[in-house]
Scaffold this motif. Structure first.
Motif, PDB file in Angstrom:
ATOM      1  N   GLU A 142       0.921  -1.083   0.037  1.00 41.33           N
ATOM      2  CA  GLU A 142       0.042   0.072   0.188  1.00 41.33           C
ATOM      3  C   GLU A 142       0.835   1.274  -0.129  1.00 41.33           C
ATOM      4  O   GLU A 142       1.844   1.297   0.753  1.00 41.33           O
ATOM      5  N   GLY A 143       0.518   2.221  -0.778  1.00 43.69           N
ATOM      6  CA  GLY A 143       1.411   3.458  -0.739  1.00 43.69           C
ATOM      7  C   GLY A 143       0.805   4.495  -0.046  1.00 43.69           C
ATOM      8  O   GLY A 143      -0.428   4.702   0.125  1.00 43.69           O
ATOM      9  N   LEU A 144       1.644   5.055   0.692  1.00 42.71           N
ATOM     10  CA  LEU A 144       1.216   6.021   1.847  1.00 42.71           C
ATOM     11  C   LEU A 144       2.238   7.347   1.734  1.00 42.71           C
ATOM     12  O   LEU A 144       3.025   7.429   2.437  1.00 42.71           O
ATOM     13  N   ASP A 145       1.740   8.228   0.789  1.00 40.24           N
ATOM     14  CA  ASP A 145       2.540   9.507   0.674  1.00 40.24           C
ATOM     15  C   ASP A 145       3.967   8.995   0.281  1.00 40.24           C
ATOM     16  O   ASP A 145       4.283   8.495  -0.782  1.00 40.24           O
ATOM     17  N   ASP A 146       5.080   9.377   1.137  1.00 40.13           N
ATOM     18  CA  ASP A 146       6.363   8.844   0.822  1.00 40.13           C
ATOM     19  C   ASP A 146       6.944   7.629   1.146  1.00 40.13           C
ATOM     20  O   ASP A 146       7.921   7.317   1.284  1.00 40.13           O
ATOM     21  N   TYR A 147       5.880   6.824   1.843  1.00 42.88           N
ATOM     22  CA  TYR A 147       6.078   5.735   2.452  1.00 42.88           C
ATOM     23  C   TYR A 147       5.324   4.420   1.642  1.00 42.88           C
ATOM     24  O   TYR A 147       4.342   4.857   0.911  1.00 42.88           O
ATOM     25  N   ILE A 148       5.640   3.280   1.922  1.00 43.80           N
ATOM     26  CA  ILE A 148       4.991   1.988   1.501  1.00 43.80           C
ATOM     27  C   ILE A 148       4.954   1.204   2.617  1.00 43.80           C
ATOM     28  O   ILE A 148       5.708   1.291   3.408  1.00 43.80           O
ATOM     29  N   GLN A 149       3.791   0.450   2.763  1.00 46.62           N
ATOM     30  CA  GLN A 149       3.451  -0.408   3.722  1.00 46.62           C
ATOM     31  C   GLN A 149       3.160  -1.646   3.154  1.00 46.62           C
ATOM     32  O   GLN A 149       2.376  -2.181   2.380  1.00 46.62           O
ATOM     33  N   ILE A 150       4.090  -2.724   3.625  1.00 44.84           N
ATOM     34  CA  ILE A 150       3.898  -4.120   3.081  1.00 44.84           C
ATOM     35  C   ILE A 150       2.951  -4.927   4.069  1.00 44.84           C
ATOM     36  O   ILE A 150       3.486  -5.086   5.277  1.00 44.84           O
ATOM     37  N   HIS A 151       1.937  -5.403   3.445  1.00 46.29           N
ATOM     38  CA  HIS A 151       1.018  -6.221   4.208  1.00 46.29           C
ATOM     39  C   HIS A 151       1.421  -7.562   4.058  1.00 46.29           C
ATOM     40  O   HIS A 151       1.485  -8.010   3.040  1.00 46.29           O
ATOM     41  N   LEU A 152       1.822  -8.371   5.229  1.00 45.21           N
ATOM     42  CA  LEU A 152       2.140  -9.622   4.900  1.00 45.21           C
ATOM     43  C   LEU A 152       1.121 -10.875   5.637  1.00 45.21           C
ATOM     44  O   LEU A 152       0.127 -10.242   6.209  1.00 45.21           O
ATOM     45  N   LYS A 153       1.199 -11.763   4.818  1.00 46.13           N
ATOM     46  CA  LYS A 153       0.223 -12.968   5.117  1.00 46.13           C
ATOM     47  C   LYS A 153      -0.101 -13.311   6.382  1.00 46.13           C
ATOM     48  O   LYS A 153      -1.284 -13.850   6.873  1.00 46.13           O
ATOM     49  N   ASP A 154       0.829 -13.069   7.647  1.00 43.22           N
ATOM     50  CA  ASP A 154       0.811 -13.340   8.821  1.00 43.22           C
ATOM     51  C   ASP A 154       0.118 -12.105   9.729  1.00 43.22           C
ATOM     52  O   ASP A 154       0.262 -12.383  10.860  1.00 43.22           O
ATOM     53  N   SER A 155      -0.224 -10.957   8.661  1.00 46.41           N
ATOM     54  CA  SER A 155      -0.906 -10.023   9.628  1.00 46.41           C
ATOM     55  C   SER A 155       0.003  -9.123   9.967  1.00 46.41           C
ATOM     56  O   SER A 155      -0.535  -7.929  10.432  1.00 46.41           O
ATOM     57  N   SER A 156       1.235  -9.063   9.853  1.00 44.00           N
ATOM     58  CA  SER A 156       2.515  -8.164  10.219  1.00 44.00           C
ATOM     59  C   SER A 156       2.362  -6.940   9.057  1.00 44.00           C
ATOM     60  O   SER A 156       1.946  -7.479   8.033  1.00 44.00           O
ATOM     61  N   LYS A 157       3.014  -6.066   9.472  1.00 50.56           N
ATOM     62  CA  LYS A 157       3.415  -4.932   8.466  1.00 50.56           C
ATOM     63  C   LYS A 157       4.609  -4.464   8.447  1.00 50.56           C
ATOM     64  O   LYS A 157       5.454  -4.586   9.657  1.00 50.56           O
ATOM     65  N   ILE A 158       5.328  -4.046   7.335  1.00 51.23           N
ATOM     66  CA  ILE A 158       6.597  -3.338   7.416  1.00 51.23           C
ATOM     67  C   ILE A 158       6.404  -1.998   6.677  1.00 51.23           C
ATOM     68  O   ILE A 158       6.133  -2.028   5.625  1.00 51.23           O
ATOM     69  N   THR A 159       6.919  -0.971   7.293  1.00 52.29           N
ATOM     70  CA  THR A 159       6.623   0.511   6.609  1.00 52.29           C
ATOM     71  C   THR A 159       7.840   0.876   6.358  1.00 52.29           C
ATOM     72  O   THR A 159       8.861   0.646   7.304  1.00 52.29           O
ATOM     73  N   ALA A 160       8.180   1.315   5.126  1.00 56.24           N
ATOM     74  CA  ALA A 160       9.637   1.771   4.786  1.00 56.24           C
ATOM     75  C   ALA A 160       9.391   2.984   3.673  1.00 56.24           C
ATOM     76  O   ALA A 160       8.482   3.186   3.292  1.00 56.24           O
ATOM     77  N   ARG A 161      10.459   3.867   3.731  1.00 56.62           N
ATOM     78  CA  ARG A 161      10.571   5.181   2.944  1.00 56.62           C
ATOM     79  C   ARG A 161      10.650   4.750   1.361  1.00 56.62           C
ATOM     80  O   ARG A 161      11.944   4.068   1.236  1.00 56.62           O
ATOM     81  N   SER A 162       9.739   4.718   0.631  1.00 58.90           N
ATOM     82  CA  SER A 162       9.825   4.373  -0.922  1.00 58.90           C
ATOM     83  C   SER A 162       8.620   5.074  -1.633  1.00 58.90           C
ATOM     84  O   SER A 162       7.675   5.029  -1.013  1.00 58.90           O
ATOM     85  N   SER A 163       8.884   5.306  -3.005  1.00 66.59           N
ATOM     86  CA  SER A 163       7.663   5.564  -3.770  1.00 66.59           C
ATOM     87  C   SER A 163       7.267   4.031  -4.280  1.00 66.59           C
ATOM     88  O   SER A 163       8.053   3.162  -4.220  1.00 66.59           O
ATOM     89  N   MET A 164       6.026   3.954  -4.656  1.00 67.09           N
ATOM     90  CA  MET A 164       5.280   2.826  -5.455  1.00 67.09           C
ATOM     91  C   MET A 164       6.119   2.611  -6.609  1.00 67.09           C
ATOM     92  O   MET A 164       6.210   1.348  -7.071  1.00 67.09           O
ATOM     93  N   LYS A 165       6.650   3.401  -7.374  1.00 69.87           N
ATOM     94  CA  LYS A 165       7.426   3.473  -8.542  1.00 69.87           C
ATOM     95  C   LYS A 165       8.679   2.374  -8.356  1.00 69.87           C
ATOM     96  O   LYS A 165       9.124   1.452  -8.939  1.00 69.87           O
ATOM     97  N   ASN A 166       9.325   2.986  -7.258  1.00 75.13           N
ATOM     98  CA  ASN A 166      10.556   2.406  -6.819  1.00 75.13           C
ATOM     99  C   ASN A 166      10.148   0.935  -6.341  1.00 75.13           C
ATOM    100  O   ASN A 166      11.454   0.133  -6.762  1.00 75.13           O
ATOM    101  N   ILE A 167       9.384   0.859  -5.774  1.00 76.45           N
ATOM    102  CA  ILE A 167       9.088  -0.540  -5.117  1.00 76.45           C
ATOM    103  C   ILE A 167       8.800  -1.609  -6.157  1.00 76.45           C
ATOM    104  O   ILE A 167       8.955  -2.809  -6.167  1.00 76.45           O
ATOM    105  N   MET A 168       7.906  -1.021  -7.276  1.00 76.76           N
ATOM    106  CA  MET A 168       7.666  -1.738  -8.404  1.00 76.76           C
ATOM    107  C   MET A 168       8.779  -2.369  -9.167  1.00 76.76           C
ATOM    108  O   MET A 168       8.957  -3.472  -9.562  1.00 76.76           O
ATOM    109  N   GLU A 169       9.979  -1.560  -9.202  1.00 73.93           N
ATOM    110  CA  GLU A 169      11.139  -1.749  -9.950  1.00 73.93           C
ATOM    111  C   GLU A 169      11.881  -3.086  -9.157  1.00 73.93           C
ATOM    112  O   GLU A 169      12.759  -3.670  -9.708  1.00 73.93           O
ATOM    113  N   LYS A 170      11.600  -3.182  -7.936  1.00 76.72           N
ATOM    114  CA  LYS A 170      12.228  -4.392  -7.062  1.00 76.72           C
ATOM    115  C   LYS A 170      11.447  -5.500  -7.211  1.00 76.72           C
ATOM    116  O   LYS A 170      12.019  -6.455  -6.712  1.00 76.72           O
TER     117      LYS A 170
END
Length: 224
Positions: free
Chosen positions: A145-173
């Motif tokens: 999920e994109g949140l302004d200058d951050y992205i939030q990665i929702h994992l299947k175990d219901s945990s989340k990881i929030t990192a500074r990144s754009s959606m464009k940059n994360i798609m490239e990975k």
């Protein structure tokens, strides 16, 4: 780029590693340490990809030091003692350099790190968050999920990881065959797009809208 540090109680050994590292592309030796406490303080603030680590040291041996590190960091052991080789590979060391080692042998060890990284990247997303390098298996990602200058990665175990990144940059990975952007604020695993109701995708407990810009790409997957 491989970000590394070196830890050895012998200054000469550190200088050799420093000299060799300068000759290798895509390797940055950020710091050298001759005290474990100083190396640990640095790692707590600045995670790295790789440690060149001596084994026989005054305070704690390198094997125990490596086991105490709570981050995903690769290790190349550098030691004058051959008897630790089995123990080193039992902790998944990338390589084991027996002193004195040549530049060519050092370079070969670093190349193994690069090859391992390429294999890992085919199945994992590597991202820095909370002062750690996270390696997330693609199969564990429920959505991004994109949140302004951050992205939030929702994992299947219901945990989340929030990192500074754009959606464009994360798609490239991410692998293009495994992930698709379905909305300006959402990226989903392709294999999980199964149910679409009123232009919304149902993934677990989430209801994700399909953006106008992305609807054709989504429909190609659903129909393809």
């Amino acid at each position: 780029m491989i970000r590394a540090i070196a830890l050895d109680d012998e200054i000469l050994a550190l200088k050799i590693i420093e000299n060799y590292s300068e000759k290798i592309e895509n390797l940055t030796l950020e710091k050298i340490f001759n005290k474990q406490s100083d190396a640990q303080k640095h790692l707590n603030k600045f995670p790295v990809d790789l440690i060149f680590l001596d084994i026989e040291m005054p305070t704690k041996n390198g094997l125990d030091f490596y086991k105490s590190i709570s981050q995903n960091t690769k290790v190349i052991f550098t030691t004058a003692y051959s008897e630790y080789a089995v123990d080193a590979f039992n902790v998944n060391a990338v390589d084991y350099l027996l002193k004195p080692f040549s530049f060519e042998r050092f370079k070969t060890a670093v190349e193994k790190v690069k090859m391992n990284d390429e294999k890992d990247e085919a199945k994992h997303l590597s991202i820095r968050a909370d002062y750690k390098l996270h390696k997330i298996n693609f199969n564990d990602i429920q959505l991004i999920e994109g949140l302004d200058d951050y992205i939030q990665i929702h994992l299947k175990d219901s945990s989340k990881i929030t990192a500074r990144s754009s959606m464009k940059n994360i798609m490239e990975k991410l692998s293009e065959k495994d992930f698709i952007r379905v909305h300006r604020s959402y990226i989903l695993p392709v294999k999980d797009i199964k149910t679409i109701v009123n232009r919304n995708i149902h993934v677990g407990d989430f209801i994700i809208p399909i953006g106008e810009t992305y609807k054709d790409d989504v429909m190609r997957i659903v129909n393809g």
